[in-house]
Design a protein around this motif. Structure first.
Motif, mmCIF file in Angstrom:
data_model
loop_
_atom_site.group_PDB
_atom_site.id
_atom_site.type_symbol
_atom_site.label_atom_id
_atom_site.label_comp_id
_atom_site.label_asym_id
_atom_site.label_seq_id
_atom_site.Cartn_x
_atom_site.Cartn_y
_atom_site.Cartn_z
ATOM 1 N N CYS A 16 0.849 -1.187 0.000
ATOM 2 C CA CYS A 16 0.000 0.000 0.000
ATOM 3 C C CYS A 16 0.891 1.245 0.000
ATOM 4 C CB CYS A 16 -0.897 -0.019 1.225
ATOM 5 S SG CYS A 16 -1.777 1.528 1.506
ATOM 6 N N CYS A 19 0.151 3.165 3.936
ATOM 7 C CA CYS A 19 0.606 2.579 5.208
ATOM 8 C C CYS A 19 1.811 1.666 5.014
ATOM 9 C CB CYS A 19 -0.539 1.818 5.870
ATOM 10 S SG CYS A 19 -1.080 0.378 4.936
ATOM 11 N N CYS A 30 -4.250 -0.101 0.170
ATOM 12 C CA CYS A 30 -5.050 -1.136 0.811
ATOM 13 C C CYS A 30 -6.465 -0.572 0.995
ATOM 14 C CB CYS A 30 -4.444 -1.542 2.150
ATOM 15 S SG CYS A 30 -4.579 -0.288 3.438
ATOM 16 N N CYS A 33 -6.750 2.391 3.634
ATOM 17 C CA CYS A 33 -6.211 3.687 3.204
ATOM 18 C C CYS A 33 -7.042 4.266 2.063
ATOM 19 C CB CYS A 33 -4.747 3.553 2.805
ATOM 20 S SG CYS A 33 -3.686 3.159 4.216
HETATM 21 ZN ZN ZN Z 1 -2.760 1.105 3.527
#
Ligand code: ZN
Length: 213
Positions: A16, A19, A30, A33
């Motif tokens: 991601c 993060c 992801c 997020c």
């Molecule tokens: Zn993420």
């Protein structure tokens, strides 16, 4: 980057962009997020320089800042749609008022475009409206060794109108909404707006993905 890292990047799903712990679903983020970005509300930016009114998709912080950095600095093109969605929400705030407006992206320098492999502002605009790239960035001396403020000043001095496209816009009487990735001091947007207005194109607003001001 070494051979082992290259191989890992080829075979593992990308992490991601925000993060960096969860694997990215489609679009570089992801699910968590992505949800963070998609629940952002547009904000009115308040840059130092007298730019046209600037609406941002969100504040330059958290998941939005992470995603924007990865998009710009690591050329993660797969983030264009989600950042385009954030940008589109900012645009929706002003677009109803100026239905004839075209989108004029702030151009990358040739060096930045070459390094990144694409025009990251124009790519985020895909599908958002009529795109008129009528500004260009003139080549300028190497910015190595310059402070961020000096680099920004050099960038703003390097903007030029593309004469034929700008004249066509003025003749059609269509206003321009400037588009950029981030607003900090507003100097670049103010310089771009001044160039277009001098050429007879009104610039009632600007929209950016994120506001650092
Ligand atoms: Zn993420």
């Amino acid at each position: 980057m070494n051979l082992a890292e290259d191989a890992r990047d080829l075979f593992l799903p990308a992490a991601c962009a925000s993060c960096r712990s969860a694997p990215a679903a489609g679009g570089g983020l992801c699910a968590e997020c992505a949800a963070d970005l998609l629940t952002l509300r547009p904000v009115l930016a308040t840059p130092l320089h007298a730019a046209p009114p600037v609406v941002a998709g969100g504040r330059y912080a958290g998941a939005l800042a992470e995603a924007l950095n990865e998009y710009k600095e690591r050329a993660r093109r797969e983030l264009a749609p989600v950042l385009g969605t954030v940008l589109g929400r900012a645009l929706a705030v002003v677009a109803a008022e100026f239905p004839d407006a075209v989108l004029v992206p702030i151009p990358p320098t040739r060096a930045a475009r070459r390094a990144r492999g694409f025009d990251h502002v124009a790519a985020a605009c895909a599908g958002l409206g009529a795109l008129r790239p009528c500004l260009r960035a003139a080549p300028r001396p190497d910015s190595v060794g310059l402070t961020p403020a000096q680099r920004a000043a050099a960038a703003e001095r390097s903007l030029r109108p593309r004469a034929r496209r700008t004249a066509a816009l003025a003749a059609a009487g269509r206003p321009a909404i400037l588009v950029d990735d981030i607003v900090t001091t507003g100097a670049t947007l103010a310089a771009a707006a001044a160039l277009l207005r001098d050429a007879g194109v009104p610039v009632p607003a600007a929209v950016v993905v994120a506001a650092a001001a």
